[in-house]
Scaffold this motif. Sequence first.
Motif: not given
Length: 155
Positions: A23-30, A32-42
Amino acid sequence: MDQYRTLQDLREYLARLEKWFARPITAGEHPTLYTESSSSRQLICGIQRDDYMFSGDGKWILPSRCHGLSFSAHWQHLKGIHRLKSKRNPGKQISVYWVLSEMDLPDGLEFVADEKDPQHYLLCVTATMRVEELRDKLIRLGDRMAVIRDAQVAL
């Protein structure tokens, strides 16, 4: 442990070893989990509502072979997803987190090939579990994943 001089050496080794999922992940993100800033979905407890089949009250994850966290299982697919993620996050490093198929997945999770694309896999839930339980399992999996930092050079 062997030392690999090039990414091609690693590819050849992994091809002999077993299947891998990345999985490609933006540096600093987890991974397997999302943060409010990394996802526009609920999000519920860091899990995208669209990724898994939630119960009506949003407290349970139901088993489904058609829902799950997305992983690439082929270099070409991974390169395409990496390019897409890079375009959506200009100027940010994109790292690739990966696991081997033979790793001990937490109980109730399984990699399943996407029916539409054999290079794409979903990390699916195989048994009903609380959302918090899935979150804990995804954290454990993320902690055990290997990483290629700033993967642009490697891909």
